[in-house]
Design a protein around this motif. Structure first.
Motif, PDB file in Angstrom:
ATOM      1  N   LEU A  31       0.855  -1.186   0.000  1.00  0.00           N
ATOM      2  CA  LEU A  31       0.000   0.000   0.000  1.00  0.00           C
ATOM      3  C   LEU A  31       0.890   1.234   0.000  1.00  0.00           C
ATOM      4  CD1 LEU A  31      -2.773   1.483   0.356  1.00  0.00           C
ATOM      5  CD2 LEU A  31      -2.324   1.364   2.801  1.00  0.00           C
ATOM      6  N   LEU A  62      -3.415   4.913  -1.581  1.00  0.00           N
ATOM      7  CA  LEU A  62      -4.434   5.650  -0.848  1.00  0.00           C
ATOM      8  C   LEU A  62      -4.956   6.765  -1.741  1.00  0.00           C
ATOM      9  CD1 LEU A  62      -5.790   5.498   1.900  1.00  0.00           C
ATOM     10  CD2 LEU A  62      -4.114   7.124   2.748  1.00  0.00           C
ATOM     11  N   PHE A  85      -8.604   0.883   3.603  1.00  0.00           N
ATOM     12  CA  PHE A  85      -7.282   0.713   4.205  1.00  0.00           C
ATOM     13  C   PHE A  85      -7.408  -0.084   5.506  1.00  0.00           C
ATOM     14  CE2 PHE A  85      -3.498   3.336   6.103  1.00  0.00           C
ATOM     15  CZ  PHE A  85      -2.758   2.176   6.279  1.00  0.00           C
TER      16      PHE A  85
END
Length: 99
Positions: A31, A62, A85
Motif C-alpha cells: 500500500l 491511498l 485501508f
C-alpha cells in the motif's frame, strides 16, 4: 503469513521501496500512501520497479494521497479510501509499516 506492507516515504528520498519489493512474499501486498504515491509518477525508476511486479503484486494506493498529488494511476493499481485501508489491515495476517 501474508503481510500488508505500507510505504509512506518518497521513493526518491531513500531505498525503502527497493528494499520492500525485494522482500515481498507471494501472498503479500503493498500500500502506497503519503509521499510514497510519487512512485506512480510516469517514466520514473520507481514506477518501472513496480511495473516489474504488476502481474504478481497486489498494489494499493491511498486515493486521498493520489488525488492530492494529482498523480495518474495505472489500471493495475487499486485506489482505496481510509475504510478500505482499515479492511486491508484486517485482511492480512501482519502489517509492516516501513518507517
Amino acid at each position: 503469513m501474508a503481510t500488508l506492507h505500507v510505504l509512506s516515504h518518497s521513493p526518491f528520498a531513500d531505498s525503502r521501496l527497493t528494499s520492500c519489493l525485494r522482500l515481498l512474499g507471494s501472498k503479500d501486498a503493498l500500500l502506497l500512501c503519503g509521499d510514497a504515491t510519487y512512485a506512480l509518477t510516469q517514466a520514473t525508476a520507481p514506477l518501472a520497479a513496480l511495473e516489474k511486479h504488476a502481474g504478481s503484486l497486489e498494489l494499493y494506493a491511498l486515493q486521498e494521497d493520489v488525488l492530492a498529488r494529482n498523480l495518474p494511476v495505472p489500471g493495475w493499481v487499486k485506489c482505496v479510501d481510509y475504510p478500505e485501508f482499515v479492511e486491508l489491515s484486517i485482511r492480512y495476517d501482519r502489517v509492516n509499516t516501513w518507517l
